[in-house]
Enzyme design. Structure first.
Site, mmCIF file in Angstrom:
data_model
loop_
_atom_site.group_PDB
_atom_site.id
_atom_site.type_symbol
_atom_site.label_atom_id
_atom_site.label_comp_id
_atom_site.label_asym_id
_atom_site.label_seq_id
_atom_site.Cartn_x
_atom_site.Cartn_y
_atom_site.Cartn_z
ATOM 1 N N GLU A 95 0.908 -1.698 0.025
ATOM 2 C CA GLU A 95 -0.595 -0.069 -0.262
ATOM 3 C C GLU A 95 0.939 1.091 0.137
ATOM 4 O O GLU A 95 1.826 1.513 0.717
ATOM 5 C CB GLU A 95 -1.077 0.223 0.842
ATOM 6 C CG GLU A 95 -1.766 1.034 1.644
ATOM 7 C CD GLU A 95 -2.677 1.485 0.576
ATOM 8 O OE1 GLU A 95 -3.201 1.207 -0.907
ATOM 9 O OE2 GLU A 95 -4.166 1.830 1.428
ATOM 10 N N ASP A 96 0.105 2.459 -0.427
ATOM 11 C CA ASP A 96 1.467 3.549 -0.665
ATOM 12 C C ASP A 96 1.023 3.844 0.897
ATOM 13 O O ASP A 96 2.247 4.470 1.199
ATOM 14 C CB ASP A 96 0.767 4.802 -1.477
ATOM 15 C CG ASP A 96 -0.879 4.811 -1.615
ATOM 16 O OD1 ASP A 96 -1.342 4.206 -0.402
ATOM 17 O OD2 ASP A 96 -1.121 5.718 -2.577
ATOM 18 N N ASP A 99 -4.107 6.002 5.953
ATOM 19 C CA ASP A 99 -4.851 6.128 7.212
ATOM 20 C C ASP A 99 -5.621 6.223 8.211
ATOM 21 O O ASP A 99 -5.282 5.367 9.758
ATOM 22 C CB ASP A 99 -5.937 7.383 5.806
ATOM 23 C CG ASP A 99 -5.298 9.028 5.992
ATOM 24 O OD1 ASP A 99 -4.721 9.120 7.629
ATOM 25 O OD2 ASP A 99 -6.680 9.623 5.711
ATOM 26 N N PHE A 148 -1.179 16.131 4.056
ATOM 27 C CA PHE A 148 -1.917 15.716 2.890
ATOM 28 C C PHE A 148 -0.722 15.694 1.768
ATOM 29 O O PHE A 148 -0.122 17.088 1.532
ATOM 30 C CB PHE A 148 -2.989 16.824 1.987
ATOM 31 C CG PHE A 148 -3.524 15.717 0.790
ATOM 32 C CD1 PHE A 148 -4.983 14.915 1.384
ATOM 33 C CD2 PHE A 148 -3.272 16.017 -0.484
ATOM 34 C CE1 PHE A 148 -5.225 13.843 0.698
ATOM 35 C CE2 PHE A 148 -3.614 15.225 -1.119
ATOM 36 C CZ PHE A 148 -5.210 13.997 -0.842
ATOM 37 N N ARG A 161 1.010 12.212 -9.232
ATOM 38 C CA ARG A 161 1.596 11.253 -9.182
ATOM 39 C C ARG A 161 3.053 11.097 -9.697
ATOM 40 O O ARG A 161 4.081 10.192 -9.034
ATOM 41 C CB ARG A 161 0.285 10.008 -9.562
ATOM 42 C CG ARG A 161 -1.457 10.125 -8.513
ATOM 43 C CD ARG A 161 -1.438 8.494 -9.428
ATOM 44 N NE ARG A 161 -3.095 8.567 -9.275
ATOM 45 C CZ ARG A 161 -3.479 8.226 -8.162
ATOM 46 N NH1 ARG A 161 -3.012 7.646 -7.174
ATOM 47 N NH2 ARG A 161 -4.832 8.537 -8.634
HETATM 48 P P1 5GP Z 1 -7.946 4.774 4.878
HETATM 49 O O1 5GP Z 1 -8.822 3.708 3.973
HETATM 50 O O2 5GP Z 1 -6.524 4.431 5.366
HETATM 51 O O3 5GP Z 1 -8.454 6.273 5.721
HETATM 52 O O4 5GP Z 1 -7.250 5.463 3.010
HETATM 53 C C1 5GP Z 1 -6.042 5.277 2.497
HETATM 54 C C2 5GP Z 1 -6.191 5.944 1.462
HETATM 55 O O5 5GP Z 1 -6.407 7.334 1.308
HETATM 56 C C3 5GP Z 1 -4.879 6.584 0.501
HETATM 57 O O6 5GP Z 1 -4.470 4.937 0.075
HETATM 58 C C4 5GP Z 1 -4.790 6.909 0.226
HETATM 59 O O7 5GP Z 1 -5.301 6.663 -1.151
HETATM 60 C C5 5GP Z 1 -5.446 8.273 0.701
HETATM 61 N N1 5GP Z 1 -4.553 8.852 1.071
HETATM 62 C C6 5GP Z 1 -4.762 9.115 2.221
HETATM 63 N N2 5GP Z 1 -3.705 10.003 2.940
HETATM 64 C C7 5GP Z 1 -3.610 11.097 2.091
HETATM 65 C C8 5GP Z 1 -2.550 11.290 1.519
HETATM 66 O O8 5GP Z 1 -1.589 12.486 2.869
HETATM 67 N N3 5GP Z 1 -2.008 12.082 0.496
HETATM 68 C C9 5GP Z 1 -2.888 11.079 -0.458
HETATM 69 N N4 5GP Z 1 -2.654 11.710 -1.897
HETATM 70 N N5 5GP Z 1 -3.378 10.520 -0.498
HETATM 71 C C10 5GP Z 1 -4.202 10.293 1.052
#
Ligand code: 5GP
Length: 173
Positions: A95-96, A99, A148, A161
């Site tokens: 995963e990238d 959050d 962010f 990206r």
């Molecule tokens: P989660 O389900 O953990 O809340 O969200 C994960 C997804 O939210 C990540 O795969 C990404 O797409 C998006 N996301 C969360 N934080 C960031 C951030 O700081 N920057 C960006 N570009 N996307 C984020």
């Protein structure tokens, strides 16, 4: 807009990825691995990571998006699923950024229901303080603050990206 110098430079990222790949190589010594990337965000991290993993691997991808319903629940839509059979195999989910953890938790449950031999998670970035559900992370590149971030696969409105580094994004105005 992107301000200041990169939050994580290309060099920082590359160095850490080599360390993660070495750790993964050691942990899976003598085994083979199905490495599953979560698209779109993980595409760049995924390709840089796998080129340094030195055990036999197959690769596959999941395209998913999440919609936050409330602060503690979210709905995850899987647009494209893996084609590999994972039953009885070692799986590494890449995963990238984690959050709230809602997306990863959903995908993890989904993969676990297919009875892999093992399932571990590798994320480049961990926004720990925002976590809502506790997902076990086995390999973490960097713990990051609640800002962010864009670049190196991460987008704002599908832009940025392609940046080779990671920066903090601020809406102008
Ligand atoms: P989660 O389900 O953990 O809340 O969200 C994960 C997804 O939210 C990540 O795969 C990404 O797409 C998006 N996301 C969360 N934080 C960031 C951030 O700081 N920057 C960006 N570009 N996307 C984020």
């Amino acid at each position: 807009m992107i301000t200041g110098k990169p939050f994580l430079s290309e060099n920082n990222i590359n160095t850490r990825i080599r360390e993660l790949a070495e750790e993964i190589t050691n942990d899976y010594n003598g085994k083979s691995l199905v490495v599953v990337g979560l698209l779109k965000g993980a595409f760049m991290f995924f390709s840089d990571l796998v080129r340094h993993i030195q055990v036999p691997i197959t690769v596959d991808f999941i395209i998913a998006s999440s919609y936050v319903m409330s602060s503690t629940s979210g709905k995850v839509k899987v647009h494209a699923d893996i084609r590999e059979q994972v039953r009885g195999r070692h799986v590494l989910l890449v995963e990238d950024i984690v959050d709230t953890g809602l997306t990863l938790n959903h995908i993890r449950d989904n993969l676990l229901s297919r009875a892999p031999e093992s399932l571990k998670i590798c994320t480049l970035l961990d926004k720990k303080e925002r976590r809502v559900v506790n997902v076990p992370l086995d390999y973490v590149g960097f713990t990051v603050p609640n800002k962010f971030l864009v670049g190196y696969g991460l987008d704002y409105d599908n832009q940025f990206r392609n940046l080779p580094y990671i920066s903090v994004f601020k809406k102008s105005g």
